[in-house]
Design an enzyme around this catalytic site. Structure first.
Site, short mmCIF file in Angstrom:
data_model
loop_
_atom_site.label_atom_id
_atom_site.label_comp_id
_atom_site.label_asym_id
_atom_site.label_seq_id
_atom_site.Cartn_x
_atom_site.Cartn_y
_atom_site.Cartn_z
N LYS A 1 -11.35 -0.77 -1.91
CA LYS A 1 -11.54 0.67 -1.96
C LYS A 1 -10.83 1.19 -3.21
CE LYS A 1 -7.94 1.23 1.48
NZ LYS A 1 -7.88 0.49 2.73
N ASP B 1 -0.73 1.84 -3.97
CA ASP B 1 -1.42 0.84 -4.80
C ASP B 1 -2.76 1.32 -5.34
OD1 ASP B 1 -2.48 0.80 -2.20
OD2 ASP B 1 -3.18 -1.26 -2.43
N SER C 1 0.82 -1.21 0.00
CA SER C 1 0.00 0.00 0.00
C SER C 1 0.86 1.27 0.00
CB SER C 1 -0.96 -0.03 1.19
OG SER C 1 -1.92 0.98 1.05
N HIS C 2 0.71 2.06 1.03
CA HIS C 2 1.39 3.37 1.09
C HIS C 2 2.76 3.28 1.76
CE1 HIS C 2 -1.04 2.32 4.47
NE2 HIS C 2 -0.13 2.90 5.22
N ASP D 1 -5.59 2.52 -3.89
CA ASP D 1 -6.91 2.32 -3.31
C ASP D 1 -7.34 3.46 -2.37
OD1 ASP D 1 -5.14 1.61 -1.34
OD2 ASP D 1 -6.03 -0.36 -0.91
N ARG D 2 -6.41 4.31 -1.97
CA ARG D 2 -6.79 5.41 -1.08
C ARG D 2 -6.95 6.72 -1.86
NH1 ARG D 2 -3.49 4.79 4.60
NH2 ARG D 2 -4.13 2.64 4.97
N ASP E 1 -2.70 6.58 -3.16
CA ASP E 1 -1.55 6.00 -2.46
C ASP E 1 -0.78 5.02 -3.35
OD1 ASP E 1 -3.42 3.97 -2.50
OD2 ASP E 1 -2.72 3.12 -0.61
C1 G1P Z 1 -4.98 0.84 7.96
C2 G1P Z 1 -6.25 1.67 8.05
C3 G1P Z 1 -7.42 0.82 7.65
C4 G1P Z 1 -7.20 0.25 6.25
C5 G1P Z 1 -5.86 -0.49 6.20
C6 G1P Z 1 -5.52 -0.93 4.80
O1 G1P Z 1 -5.07 -0.26 8.81
O2 G1P Z 1 -6.44 2.19 9.33
O3 G1P Z 1 -8.60 1.58 7.68
O4 G1P Z 1 -8.22 -0.64 5.91
O5 G1P Z 1 -4.82 0.38 6.65
O6 G1P Z 1 -5.39 0.15 3.92
P1 G1P Z 1 -4.44 -0.29 10.28
O7 G1P Z 1 -2.98 0.06 10.14
O8 G1P Z 1 -5.16 0.79 11.05
O9 G1P Z 1 -4.71 -1.67 10.78
ZN ZN Z 2 -3.40 1.24 -0.41
#
Ligand code: G1P
Ligand code: ZN
Length: 543
Positions: free
Chosen positions: A376, A279, A113-114, A281-282, A277
């Site tokens: 997302k 990947d 992800s990010h 999705d954000r 972000d």
């Molecule tokens: C975090 C975000 C959550 C999201 C996840 C994946 O998870 O808070 O809402 O679904 O990244 O993008 P967390 O690190 O809080 O478990």
């Molecule tokens: Zn992501």
């Protein structure tokens, strides 16, 4: 086919978190590490021989090597066809789209992800099922169980596939179909939104900046915003995906997307600014000198959904994660829609969408989406806002302020304490949990606690129970303090403190969120011993 059986030993640390298995690159590079996890996926998902799979990732360092390994193991495990994005690229929502559109048995998405990328950065792998969504807990539990007992994996020794060329190739008996990573996704977006109205908006001189942060959304944003919708060249910044994301931290929030924030708040700032972000999705949504809180964004999308062609008949329902503010609940109530509160993580929305119970979902962590895919979707949210702005002919700020006037404002903030010692984090959670009885009914000035609990969720579709999902301290007027430990961090523990206070009075909507929430920030600190336990004077990130 010459299938080799390779002997291996289990690794103790392959438990998938909120979004799959995430570790530092050097961990993934250990001999057999990735292979063990991939074999554990194949052994757990029950794909009949001859099944097809979708594979792709966010393009970060180790993406290509990982894909070559997965392709060879897929062939050895008797898959018949793999759809893989050109150069190994597929954003997370695009992967979900491809799984659904082409009906593959499931998909493997490579992303952290990010989280920062590069040789000492993070890497990640997750499995999505045939609905295009993250595997449910029973599947990830089975994969984890398998990693603990694995002794062999299947392999074929063949040359690498050329991922740079769209078209079909064979890898032994298996077909590898290299696809354009953007086209299926772009077509889906075009089927949802009013592209003509958005085109007219750009033609009228409306200015936008989109920060792809050198991550996966660059090619998607250039194709959709600039090529198909006519936004001017240069609308998309940092458009070329780099293996190390240009050394940045592609998380679209006020801290990490500061270049974009400066532009949006600058003198000649654009009408609209957005970022996605690593990947894809954000999303983060900004107006001219104005930030839209993600919880509010979900509420605005819900309230204006019928302006979008795909949702013109209205929504089936709305879902939000527990820590997300209740702004969307107010919209649901006024529209007479069902509203669901789920644990954090996108996978909980999948069942609700598959059962037709909800259309829109969102999380406070810059995640919004709908039943068009089962992840997302950052660019989708950006296009949704553009569609609203194009129809309403209003600025982002006016849309938001009119929304607050109508529904009231849920002041909201999240304070993250990153990289704190795990014992300090769990000690804090234990301490607050043990104080529930004493806290219930307690008054802090004018704020009285109505109840506290450790959030537990019973899925309305399959009745599965997920407990231990975060501590809720709920006040008589609906204000909330939530403590939760992150499930995605890779270093120490990350404590998240979520704060929410409802304000119906428009005269007070101009307050700064931290100011409006200051009482609750103090109460949170008081009841948890935050400073003493974490040794931190202030949060790492405030959103
Ligand atoms: C975090 C975000 C959550 C999201 C996840 C994946 O998870 O808070 O809402 O679904 O990244 O993008 P967390 O690190 O809080 O478990
Ligand atoms: Zn992501």
């Amino acid at each position: 086919m010459n299938i080799q059986i390779i002997d291996t030993k289990p690794f103790a640390d392959q438990k998938p978190g909120t979004s799959g298995l995430r570790k530092k690159v050097p961990v993934f590079k250990q001999e057999h590490y990735l292979q063990n996890f991939v074999q554990s996926i194949f052994d757990s998902i029950g794909a009949p021989p001859g099944s097809a799979l979708t594979v792709g990732g966010d393009g970060r360092y180790f993406n290509r090597q990982a894909i070559q390994i997965i392709l060879k193991m897929a062939a050895a495990n008797r898959f018949s066809r793999i759809l893989v994005g050109k150069d190994g690229i597929l954003s997370t929502p695009a992967a979900s789209c491809v799984i659904r559109k082409h009906g593959t048995f499931g998909g493997i998405i490579l992303s952290a992800s990010h989280n920062p990328a590069g040789p000492s950065g993070d890497f990640g792998i997750k499995y999505n099922t045939s609905n295009g969504g993250p595997a449910p807990e029973k599947v990830t539990d089975a994969i984890f169980a398998k990693t603990k007992s694995i002794s062999q994996y299947k392999w074929i020794e063949v040359p690498d596939v050329n991922l740079g060329k769209v078209g079909e190739q064979t890898l032994d008996d298996m077909i590898v179909q290299v696809i354009d990573p953007v086209s299926d996704y772009a077509a889906l977006m075009e089927s949802i939104f009013d592209f003509d109205a958005i085109r007219r908006l750009f033609f009228s001189g409306f200015k936008m900046k989109f920060d792809a942060m050198h991550a996966v959304t660059g090619p998607y944003a250039v194709e959709i915003l600039q090529k198909r919708l006519g936004a001017s060249a240069g609308t998309v910044m940092n458009a070329v995906p780099l293996e190390d994301f240009g050394g940045g931290h592609p998380d679209p929030n006020l801290t990490y997307a500061h270049d974009l924030v400066e532009i949006a708040y600058g003198k000649d700032g654009p009408d609209f600014a957005a970022a996605s972000d690593g990947d894809g999705d954000r999303n983060m949504i900004l107006g001219k000198g104005f930030f839209v809180n993600p919880s509010d964004s979900l509420a605005v999308l819900a309230a204006n959904a019928t302006l979008v062609p795909a949702y013109k008949k209205g929504l089936a329902g709305i879902a939000r994660s527990m820590p997300t503010s209740a702004a969307a609940d107010r919209v649901a109530q006024s529209l007479g829609l069902a509203c669901f509160e789920t644990p954090t993580g996108w996978k909980f929305f999948g069942n609700l969408m598959d059962a037709g119970k909800v259309t829109l979902c969102g999380e406070e962590s810059f995640g919004t989406g709908s039943n068009h895919v089962r992840e997302k979707d950052g660019l989708w949210a950006v296009l949704f806002w553009l569609n609203i702005l194009a129809v309403k002919h209003q600025s982002v700020e006016t849309v938001m302020r009119e929304h607050w006037n109508k529904f009231g404002r849920n002041f909201y903030s999240r304070h993250d304490y990153e990289g704190i010692p795990s014992e300090a984090a769990s000690g804090l959670m234990k301490h607050v949990t043990e104080s529930f009885a004493e806290l219930t009914g307690k008054k802090f000035g004018k704020h009285e606690i109505r109840f506290c609990d450790d959030f537990s969720y019973t899925d309305p579709v399959d009745a599965s129970v997920s407990s231990g999902q975060g501590i809720r301290i709920i006040f008589v007027d609906g204000s909330r303090i939530i403590f939760r430990l992150s499930g995605t961090g890779t270093e120490g523990a990350t404590l998240r403190l979520y704060l929410e206070a409802y304000e119906p009075d428009p005269a007070r909507h101009n307050l700064d969120a931290q100011e409006a929430l200051s009482d609750f920030i103090t109460i949170a600190s008081q009841i948890s011993g935050l400073r003493e336990r974490t040794g931190r004077e202030r949060p790492t990130v405030i959103t």
